[in-house]
Design a protein around this motif. Structure first.
Motif: not given
Length: 344
Positions: A34-38, A72-79, A3-4, A48-49
């Protein structure tokens, strides 16, 4: 499940950030803040960071700072992605566009479309049955709202911006109130004053003055406002109800400050323990199910039965306040329902 949670302040978690992250971790989920503004893109992969919460880390509380190094975390690696609070206005358009593109491949607790188009008082007429909402008039033309107010000299009204939050600029307008005209002019951008200035300016500054001062130099100033019939049921008690996946899971009453008509916790109201009767549960869950059809799975509802005053999709307070009022933490029920829903 990874979960992000996208929020604005990793150094000061909000009242939903903390208990919900704790609950998902108790169910064995990996949680990243994660930072929604980043939000950014690497060859059109969105990331995002943020900080991954260690598996055995201590529970968080509202106001806690996220512990750990940012990466850095990629959104497509989250469920699952939860936009807990909207991005800042300066970057909102870009961020929403990138989040919508990401949502074509990753599940969101609340859909981007729902957050953009339904998290507003404009949507009450679309979602609510007519018998459960107050009559309202919406315009950015002061004269239309002023005319409606004058047509009902014995009616008490509430005036507010359609996209305000936390009780900002919410005014109680009594019959024949001496400041009503001023309040409605203010909420609609004070265009009356600007137009009058433009009308007299040519006599002082030349033929182009109306353009320069009325709509040129000063620009377009009209703003929307809602004139809504006052609901007397509010004085008997307003309730905040948290609905998850169409189920009422937590609730509390709100006791207004003695010197304020608003019941927002941010404006000095206090959460108090209350019960819900069957009609309140039925109405709250009806609205929750209607919103689920648009991808909204977590919402805070303000109710003074039989009226529903508004619903809040972006970071609605209530879950933590319900715990303070009742002593019962309902965050596990929220996580349980969401995990089951997105594992289908």
């Amino acid at each position: 499940m990874r979960l992000l949670i996208l929020t604005r302040h990793l150094d000061c978690l909000g009242e939903n950030d903390a208990p919900i992250s704790n609950a998902f971790r108790r169910f064995g989920c990996e949680v990243i803040f994660g930072d929604v503004n980043a939000i950014a893109a690497d060859d059109y992969r969105y990331f995002t960071r943020g900080v991954r919460v260690p598996e055995n880390d201590e529970p968080y509380y509202p106001g806690s700072a996220v512990r750990g190094d940012r990466d850095a975390y990629f959104l497509d690696e989250c469920q699952l992605i939860w936009v807990m609070i909207p991005p800042h206005d300066r970057v909102a358009r870009d961020v929403w566009q990138m989040l919508w593109l990401a949502s074509q491949h990753v599940a969101f607790v609340n859909s981007v479309e729902g957050m953009m188009f339904l998290d507003t008082k404009h949507a009450l007429g679309y979602v609510l049955p007519k018998e459960n909402r107050a009559s309202s008039y919406i315009s950015n033309d002061f004269s239309l709202l002023w005319e409606r107010y004058q047509q009902t000299p014995d009616q008490c009204w509430v005036a507010k911006p359609p996209n305000g939050f936390c009780g900002q600029n919410v005014f109680l307008l009594p019959p024949n109130g001496p400041n009503v005209r001023t309040i409605l002019q203010c909420l609609t951008g004070n265009t009356v004053a600007l137009d009058e200035f433009g009308a007299v300016a040519p006599h002082k500054f030349g033929a182009v003055a109306r353009h320069e001062f009325g709509h040129g130099l000063r620009g377009f100033k009209a703003e929307y406002a809602i004139l809504q019939e006052y609901i007397p049921e509010v004085t008997r008690g307003e309730k905040r109800i948290i609905v998850t996946c169409g189920k009422a899971v937590a609730w509390h009453g709100r006791k207004s400050a003695p010197d304020d008509h608003r019941s927002n916790i941010t404006q000095g109201a206090k959460p108090v323990p209350v019960d819900l009767h069957s009609g309140e549960v039925e109405l709250a869950e009806l609205i929750g199910q209607r919103l689920m059809a648009h991808g909204i799975n977590f919402v805070g509802i303000d109710m003074a039965y039989p009226y529903l005053l508004e619903f809040n999709i972006a970071n609605p307070g209530g879950l933590y306040d319900a715990q303070l009022a009742s002593g019962i933490d309902r965050s596990d029920r929220v996580a349980e329902l969401l995990i089951a829903h997105f594992k289908k």
